[in-house]
Scaffold this motif. Structure first.
Motif, mmCIF file in Angstrom:
data_model
loop_
_atom_site.group_PDB
_atom_site.id
_atom_site.type_symbol
_atom_site.label_atom_id
_atom_site.label_comp_id
_atom_site.label_asym_id
_atom_site.label_seq_id
_atom_site.Cartn_x
_atom_site.Cartn_y
_atom_site.Cartn_z
ATOM 1 N N ALA A 93 27.117 10.328 -19.553
ATOM 2 C CA ALA A 93 26.703 9.171 -20.342
ATOM 3 C C ALA A 93 25.256 8.831 -19.989
ATOM 4 C CB ALA A 93 27.610 7.985 -20.059
ATOM 5 N N LEU A 94 24.464 8.557 -21.015
ATOM 6 C CA LEU A 94 23.049 8.239 -20.842
ATOM 7 C C LEU A 94 22.710 6.924 -21.526
ATOM 8 C CD1 LEU A 94 21.580 11.707 -21.832
ATOM 9 C CD2 LEU A 94 21.865 10.860 -19.526
ATOM 10 N N LYS A 95 21.774 6.205 -20.945
ATOM 11 C CA LYS A 95 21.226 5.026 -21.603
ATOM 12 C C LYS A 95 19.891 5.458 -22.192
ATOM 13 C CE LYS A 95 19.732 0.316 -21.059
ATOM 14 N NZ LYS A 95 19.426 -0.797 -20.181
ATOM 15 N N ILE A 96 19.782 5.410 -23.518
ATOM 16 C CA ILE A 96 18.587 5.865 -24.217
ATOM 17 C C ILE A 96 18.087 4.738 -25.110
ATOM 18 C CG2 ILE A 96 17.627 7.578 -25.791
ATOM 19 C CD1 ILE A 96 19.817 9.467 -24.981
ATOM 20 N N ARG A 97 16.813 4.483 -25.024
ATOM 21 C CA ARG A 97 16.192 3.451 -25.864
ATOM 22 C C ARG A 97 16.079 3.973 -27.290
ATOM 23 N NH1 ARG A 97 14.810 -1.152 -27.634
ATOM 24 N NH2 ARG A 97 12.633 -1.746 -27.759
ATOM 25 N N MET A 98 16.898 3.407 -28.196
ATOM 26 C CA MET A 98 16.895 3.808 -29.604
ATOM 27 C C MET A 98 16.694 2.560 -30.455
ATOM 28 S SD MET A 98 20.029 6.532 -29.609
ATOM 29 C CE MET A 98 21.134 5.529 -28.635
ATOM 30 N N ASP A 99 15.826 2.668 -31.461
ATOM 31 C CA ASP A 99 15.507 1.522 -32.303
ATOM 32 C C ASP A 99 16.209 1.545 -33.655
ATOM 33 O OD1 ASP A 99 13.713 0.568 -30.346
ATOM 34 O OD2 ASP A 99 12.177 1.937 -31.078
ATOM 35 N N CYS A 100 16.450 2.744 -34.193
ATOM 36 C CA CYS A 100 16.980 2.823 -35.555
ATOM 37 C C CYS A 100 17.935 4.014 -35.678
ATOM 38 C CB CYS A 100 15.826 2.982 -36.542
ATOM 39 S SG CYS A 100 14.862 4.482 -36.266
ATOM 40 N N GLU A 101 18.500 4.177 -36.871
ATOM 41 C CA GLU A 101 19.410 5.300 -37.126
ATOM 42 C C GLU A 101 18.695 6.639 -37.008
ATOM 43 O OE1 GLU A 101 22.705 5.555 -37.671
ATOM 44 O OE2 GLU A 101 22.901 3.416 -37.267
ATOM 45 N N GLY A 102 17.415 6.669 -37.355
ATOM 46 C CA GLY A 102 16.646 7.912 -37.236
ATOM 47 C C GLY A 102 16.541 8.362 -35.788
ATOM 48 N N CYS A 103 16.310 7.405 -34.891
ATOM 49 C CA CYS A 103 16.269 7.725 -33.454
ATOM 50 C C CYS A 103 17.619 8.257 -32.989
ATOM 51 C CB CYS A 103 15.907 6.485 -32.648
ATOM 52 S SG CYS A 103 14.269 5.837 -32.944
ATOM 53 N N ALA A 104 18.683 7.623 -33.444
ATOM 54 C CA ALA A 104 20.029 8.041 -33.048
ATOM 55 C C ALA A 104 20.322 9.459 -33.527
ATOM 56 C CB ALA A 104 21.064 7.067 -33.596
ATOM 57 N N ARG A 105 19.920 9.780 -34.781
ATOM 58 C CA ARG A 105 20.126 11.144 -35.296
ATOM 59 C C ARG A 105 19.329 12.160 -34.493
ATOM 60 N NH1 ARG A 105 19.927 8.738 -40.401
ATOM 61 N NH2 ARG A 105 17.715 9.279 -40.590
ATOM 62 N N LYS A 106 18.096 11.814 -34.153
ATOM 63 C CA LYS A 106 17.242 12.719 -33.386
ATOM 64 C C LYS A 106 17.851 12.999 -32.014
ATOM 65 C CE LYS A 106 12.525 13.173 -31.625
ATOM 66 N NZ LYS A 106 11.230 12.525 -31.477
ATOM 67 N N VAL A 107 18.318 11.943 -31.339
ATOM 68 C CA VAL A 107 18.933 12.100 -30.024
ATOM 69 C C VAL A 107 20.200 12.948 -30.120
ATOM 70 C CG1 VAL A 107 20.145 10.831 -28.195
ATOM 71 C CG2 VAL A 107 17.938 10.014 -29.040
ATOM 72 N N LYS A 108 21.017 12.676 -31.129
ATOM 73 C CA LYS A 108 22.263 13.425 -31.301
ATOM 74 C C LYS A 108 21.976 14.899 -31.550
ATOM 75 C CE LYS A 108 26.710 13.025 -33.550
ATOM 76 N NZ LYS A 108 27.571 12.178 -34.361
ATOM 77 N N HIS A 109 20.974 15.192 -32.368
ATOM 78 C CA HIS A 109 20.611 16.577 -32.675
ATOM 79 C C HIS A 109 20.136 17.308 -31.408
ATOM 80 C CE1 HIS A 109 19.161 20.015 -34.914
ATOM 81 N NE2 HIS A 109 17.977 19.891 -34.317
ATOM 82 N N VAL A 110 19.315 16.649 -30.610
ATOM 83 C CA VAL A 110 18.797 17.273 -29.389
ATOM 84 C C VAL A 110 19.915 17.499 -28.379
ATOM 85 C CG1 VAL A 110 17.326 16.849 -27.377
ATOM 86 C CG2 VAL A 110 16.439 16.446 -29.657
ATOM 87 N N LEU A 111 20.818 16.530 -28.238
ATOM 88 C CA LEU A 111 21.899 16.670 -27.260
ATOM 89 C C LEU A 111 22.931 17.713 -27.679
ATOM 90 C CD1 LEU A 111 22.419 12.973 -26.119
ATOM 91 C CD2 LEU A 111 21.178 14.798 -24.965
#
Length: 149
Positions: free
Chosen positions: A29-47
């Motif tokens: 589990a990670l705590k990641i600073r995300m501001d919007c849905e685009g950030c969430a998609r980017k993080v999900k894609h990278v992980l």
């Protein structure tokens, strides 16, 4: 164990190949600073790109990403840091699981609702502020001890 089982056991014993250690399924589990849905998609894609990742869950409200699979925490953390976002391992637990949730080490204003930082249980620490010299002054075993009557 029949003849075939015995033969397999002996062949495994005598084989010169080095066996690879099987990895355990882990949840990171990670705590990641995300501001919007685009950030969430980017993080999900990278992980999802991390070798061995089976599932990735991103919670935008709690700023949390959870990776499950045959992964190593260091590799997941490094992949998440490649997104140029502020990343740290998830260090929060529900406040009901901490003995003293409002001590200075546990309380965090930025923590998600009903969560505090995970801290060591201070009740198990056997440190004392009393010096041994003071205990010996009033000890019965010390012949030069102070005797107040």
């Amino acid at each position: 164990m029949g003849v075939q089982g015995t033969m397999e056991y002996l062949s495994d014993l005598l084989s010169t190949k080095k066996k690879k250690k099987k990895k355990q399924v882990q949840t990171v589990a990670l705590k990641i600073r995300m501001d919007c849905e685009g950030c969430a998609r980017k993080v999900k894609h990278v992980l999802f790109g991390v070798k061995g990742a089976k599932s990735v869950e991103v919670d935008l409200k709690q700023q949390k990403a959870t990776v499950t699979g045959y992964v190593e925490p260091k590799k997941v953390l490094k992949a998440a840091q490649s997104t140029k976002k502020k990343v740290e391992l998830w260090s929060y637990v529900p406040y009901s699981m901490v003995a003293n949730p409002y001590i200075s080490q546990a309380y965090d204003k930025k923590a998600p609702p009903n969560m505090v930082r995970k801290v060591a249980d201070t009740a198990n620490i056997s440190e004392t502020t009393v010096d041994d010299r003071y205990i010996q002054i009033f000890s019965d075993e010390n012949p030069n001890a102070c005797s107040i009557m």
